[in-house]
Design an enzyme around this catalytic site. Sequence first.
Site, PDB file in Angstrom:
ATOM      1  N   ASP A  66     -32.995 -57.649  28.866  1.00 24.92           N
ATOM      2  CA  ASP A  66     -34.326 -56.869  28.532  1.00 24.92           C
ATOM      3  C   ASP A  66     -35.364 -57.515  29.043  1.00 24.92           C
ATOM      4  O   ASP A  66     -35.568 -58.756  29.292  1.00 24.92           O
ATOM      5  CB  ASP A  66     -34.267 -57.000  27.051  1.00 24.92           C
TER       6      ASP A  66
ATOM      7  N   GLU B 227     -33.311 -55.423  33.539  1.00 30.75           N
ATOM      8  CA  GLU B 227     -34.151 -54.151  33.150  1.00 30.75           C
ATOM      9  C   GLU B 227     -35.660 -54.762  33.796  1.00 30.75           C
ATOM     10  O   GLU B 227     -36.145 -55.487  32.923  1.00 30.75           O
ATOM     11  CB  GLU B 227     -34.325 -53.847  31.680  1.00 30.75           C
TER      12      GLU B 227
HETATM   13  C1  BGC Z   1     -36.654 -52.139  25.892  1.00 30.21           C
HETATM   14  C2  BGC Z   1     -37.392 -51.603  24.746  1.00 30.21           C
HETATM   15  C3  BGC Z   1     -38.205 -52.566  24.029  1.00 30.21           C
HETATM   16  C4  BGC Z   1     -38.820 -53.560  25.077  1.00 30.21           C
HETATM   17  C5  BGC Z   1     -39.321 -54.821  24.281  1.00 30.21           C
HETATM   18  C6  BGC Z   1     -37.770 -52.948  26.705  1.00 30.21           C
HETATM   19  O1  BGC Z   1     -37.403 -53.147  27.825  1.00 30.21           O
HETATM   20  O2  BGC Z   1     -35.807 -51.425  26.507  1.00 30.21           O
HETATM   21  O3  BGC Z   1     -36.913 -50.842  23.890  1.00 30.21           O
HETATM   22  O4  BGC Z   1     -39.066 -52.085  23.237  1.00 30.21           O
HETATM   23  O5  BGC Z   1     -38.053 -54.048  26.056  1.00 30.21           O
HETATM   24  O6  BGC Z   1     -38.103 -55.622  24.100  1.00 30.21           O
END
Ligand code: BGC
Length: 557
Positions: A214, A277
């Site tokens: 993340d 991500e």
């Molecule tokens: C996740 C979100 C989240 C954010 C903070 C993003 O990349 O996919 O759902 O709110 O990170 O963790």
Amino acid sequence: MTQELTSPSPAPQAPGTGRGPGWWRDAVIYQVYVRSFADSDGDGIGDLRGARERLPYLKDLGVDAVWLTPFYASPQADGGYDVADYRAVDPLFGTLQDADDLIRTAHDLGLRVIVDIVPNHTSDRHPWFQDPELSRQRYLFRPGKGESGELPPNDWESVFGGPAWTRTDRGDWYLHLFAPEQPDLNWDNPEVHTEFEAIMRFWLDLGVDGFRVDVAHGMIKAPGLPDIGHGAQAQLIGAQVLPFFDQDGVHAIHRAWRRLLDGYGDAHGRQVIGVAEAWAPTAERLALYVRPDELHQAFNFQFLNAPWQSDALRSVIDASLAATASVGAPTTWVLSNHDVVRHTTRLGGSLARARAATLLMLALPGSAYLYQGEELGLPEVTDLPDEVRQDPAFFRGGRATGAAGPGTDTESAPDGVAAAGGQDGFRDGCRVPLPWSGELPPYDFGPGGSWLPQPADWGGLTVAAQTGDPASTLELYRAALDLRRRLPGLGDGPMTWAPAPDGVLAFTRPGLLCTVNTLGHDVELPAPGTPLLSSAPVTVDDATGRLPGDSCTWWAI
Ligand code: BGC
């Protein structure tokens, strides 16, 4: 941990164990948003047992792996992306034994399992943040500006709207790029590195096959935390390098994790992966995250953001392939996830376009991510009453406060928070629980209700209603995934553009030609072969093929 767990279940073995061509290079990975997938206990919130019971459905759908969104102990200030204990399962979702059971069952079915890891921030209920001394070392606290420190240390804005700083009772401020309940960790502190490596080993020992990292572009901040000098920063995310996102320093962390993943995999005869991500301004900068010594994959949000227009799609596809080829990594493709407006709605509320976009995606070289419910053609739910909404961005940046924020930016998708066509750009509308069967809510989502209300007219969209109907979106996904498995080279093989009329894309893959008509009307062209699969009925008379508007066809050549 409440229970002693036995040794991890073996991951599916073929193909690609150890080093060598990796299973992920062409894998189709299905995102399970746990709280909305299937509920086993009737509290209206999906859980790990519910997900485990539905795994045969995913096997039958034809995916290779499952990505589970966070199910860790969390106050749920941001749907579980605020983790209070990275080694515990939140009681909402079950127990560690349930996680172990799910991983085993998935492996028995031949499915791999990826879990989320959230390294940019923890929950403010995490023991580190709760401890006044530890927290000063492991998070980003700074004195405020102004005569008595009453102003935030810099001008950074939270992705969810409002300042990225919150003042403590002690008078100093802490950084939170997301909600105030999600303080950013201090990655200059080696103890943070050590802890996350230990967390990864914990889940690898339980048998997971990889991690979706993340905010993989966020852990390192520019030295001195400089001002940006620009309001509406949400619109800059993914458009340029910011002092808090896509800093070069993040790559050292990814290199260390790759060493950990490879070392663990070699020692255990497994291939375990990291998926970034990361929101980077260009395909080239995104490719840096998947250099041979960094993570295995990165989500390709440039593709997700492309308009339904042949030239735009072609240039995004070319740029994505060129950038990843330059570092030897596979490209990934994704159209929907839990942060953006479902692509049926985003692409003009057109199921025809959504089906065509999916067939296009599944014909491209590389790996593809599916988001639960897209195989049912679910639209975004755009009429949720305010009192049921839970997206923290809604409360920080949207109508609730009237302030400008990501929710007001409907043209782009900064860090996945906003996108055109949804309910003010917020994220609850893509998280409505899945309809499995029946005519009325909760459509067998579970024995109770559902944490977000499901539309009354989803009876025709349930898994049961679509199963066996050759015209259904579910059967289209099943057929496409089946063909993808059976056509050698369709995953990680070459791709060549072929001539096509304006508004139409055509390209060949081994054994296949794919045509995409992005126009709203039929287009005729010399039939390139025999239709194998089409998102809408295609007709071939003599040597002429007629492509319906907004359609994609796979032809045997
Ligand atoms: C996740 C979100 C989240 C954010 C903070 C993003 O990349 O996919 O759902 O709110 O990170 O963790």
